[in-house]
Design an enzyme around this catalytic site. Structure first.
Site, PDB file in Angstrom:
ATOM      1  N   ASP A  16      43.564  49.778  33.950  1.00  0.00           N
ATOM      2  CA  ASP A  16      43.638  49.408  35.367  1.00  0.00           C
ATOM      3  C   ASP A  16      44.619  50.286  36.145  1.00  0.00           C
ATOM      4  O   ASP A  16      45.612  50.761  35.591  1.00  0.00           O
ATOM      5  CB  ASP A  16      44.067  47.937  35.467  1.00  0.00           C
ATOM      6  CG  ASP A  16      43.834  47.375  36.860  1.00  0.00           C
ATOM      7  OD1 ASP A  16      43.076  47.986  37.635  1.00  0.00           O
ATOM      8  OD2 ASP A  16      44.427  46.335  37.174  1.00  0.00           O
ATOM      9  N   ASN A  64      32.260  44.567  38.547  1.00  0.00           N
ATOM     10  CA  ASN A  64      32.483  45.871  39.199  1.00  0.00           C
ATOM     11  C   ASN A  64      31.288  46.333  40.037  1.00  0.00           C
ATOM     12  O   ASN A  64      31.402  47.276  40.824  1.00  0.00           O
ATOM     13  CB  ASN A  64      32.855  46.956  38.182  1.00  0.00           C
ATOM     14  CG  ASN A  64      34.276  46.836  37.673  1.00  0.00           C
ATOM     15  OD1 ASN A  64      34.583  47.254  36.554  1.00  0.00           O
ATOM     16  ND2 ASN A  64      35.169  46.276  38.480  1.00  0.00           N
ATOM     17  N   ARG A 190      46.700  39.523  34.554  1.00  0.00           N
ATOM     18  CA  ARG A 190      45.524  38.663  34.378  1.00  0.00           C
ATOM     19  C   ARG A 190      44.562  39.305  33.389  1.00  0.00           C
ATOM     20  O   ARG A 190      44.692  40.477  33.041  1.00  0.00           O
ATOM     21  CB  ARG A 190      44.839  38.396  35.717  1.00  0.00           C
ATOM     22  CG  ARG A 190      44.475  39.648  36.479  1.00  0.00           C
ATOM     23  CD  ARG A 190      43.717  39.333  37.772  1.00  0.00           C
ATOM     24  NE  ARG A 190      43.550  40.542  38.551  1.00  0.00           N
ATOM     25  CZ  ARG A 190      44.316  40.883  39.585  1.00  0.00           C
ATOM     26  NH1 ARG A 190      45.288  40.097  40.002  1.00  0.00           N
ATOM     27  NH2 ARG A 190      44.098  42.030  40.222  1.00  0.00           N
TER      28      ARG A 190
END
Ligand code: FPP
Length: 240
Positions: A16, A64, A190
């Protein structure tokens, strides 16, 4: 450090922060993803070198698809480029490629390259590199339930057969042990629908670093931190 015997067998990574890495530099998002692929290659190489058994990378989630069309196209092109350029490297390094997720929804060219790479590395046994593409943990669980119901209706299994081991046979990760360690860079805390079933007892390691800046040294630091943790799986320590 002599902690290597306590290193994880399976590390899963949520790659990420590519977009923010690019924004910070005034670059288009695709440049962040491109830099992310360079980081990915370094981590694959390092993992293989230290003898990690399983490395799993989250490349594209079922959520996504909400991204702009151009970004999705760019990501798929990067994936194609990776598969074309790295297949020989994977073979030379005895790495077996697995794909987690529903690849039937991907464009035909991507599907063909994925099949080629998976087939041509199928007999390798040095490290299993799983790439999650069009993958979602909830989607994976629902898919498993549907297949189990279908098998029960077809008389191939009975309700009494269902236990955790049986259920795992229906997941994309069939045959792969649960991740020991999940790494998420970029400052987010997360799980984002990643390996929901499989992470029940995984250890977590977070970092503020954006994925394109993630290095083999940071990866090693995560492994060293992991090696010092005390995993009890709901039990107690024998010393307690
Ligand atoms: C998350 O960053 C990253 C992704 C959604 C894509 C990860 C994909 C790659 C590194 C390249 C393609 C994969 C392979 C296997 C070649 P983000 O875009 O969500 O970053 P942000 O949160 O900073 O916007």
């Amino acid at each position: 450090m002599d902690n290597k015997t306590k290193y994880p067998r399976h590390v899963a990574v949520i790659m990420d922060g590519n977009g923010r890495w690019a924004r910070k530099r005034g670059l288009p998002r695709v440049q962040g993803h491109r830099a992310g692929v360079i980081a990915l290659k370094e981590i694959v190489k390092y993992s293989r070198r230290i003898g990690l058994e399983y490395l799993t990378l989250y490349a594209f989630s079922t959520e996504n698809w909400k991204r702009p069309e151009l970004e999705i196209k760019n990501l798929m092109n990067l994936l194609l480029e990776y598969l074309r350029n790295e297949l020989e490297e994977l073979k030379t390094n005895n790495i077996k490629l697995r794909i987690l997720g529903d690849s039937s929804q991907l464009q035909a060219e991507v599907q063909q390259q994925l099949i080629k790479a998976v087939t041509e590395t199928a007999n390798n046994d040095g490290m299993i590199l799983s790439v999650a593409i069009n993958y979602g943990g909830r989607d994976e669980i629902i898919r498993a339930v549907k297949h189990i119901v279908a098998d029960i209706c077809a008389g191939k299994a009975g309700i009494e057969d269902i236990d955790q081991k049986f259920f795992e046979e229906y997941l994309y990760t069939k045959g792969i042990p649960s991740p020991d360690l999940v790494i998420r860079p970029s400052g987010e805390l997360r799980i984002s629908n990643f390996l929901l079933w499989q992470i029940a007892y995984s250890e977590f390691w977070f970092s503020d670093c954006y994925w394109p800046d993630f290095t083999a040294e940071m990866f090693e630091k995560a492994l060293e931190d992991y090696a010092r943790r005390d995993r009890r799986y709901g039990g107690v320590n024998s010393a307690d």
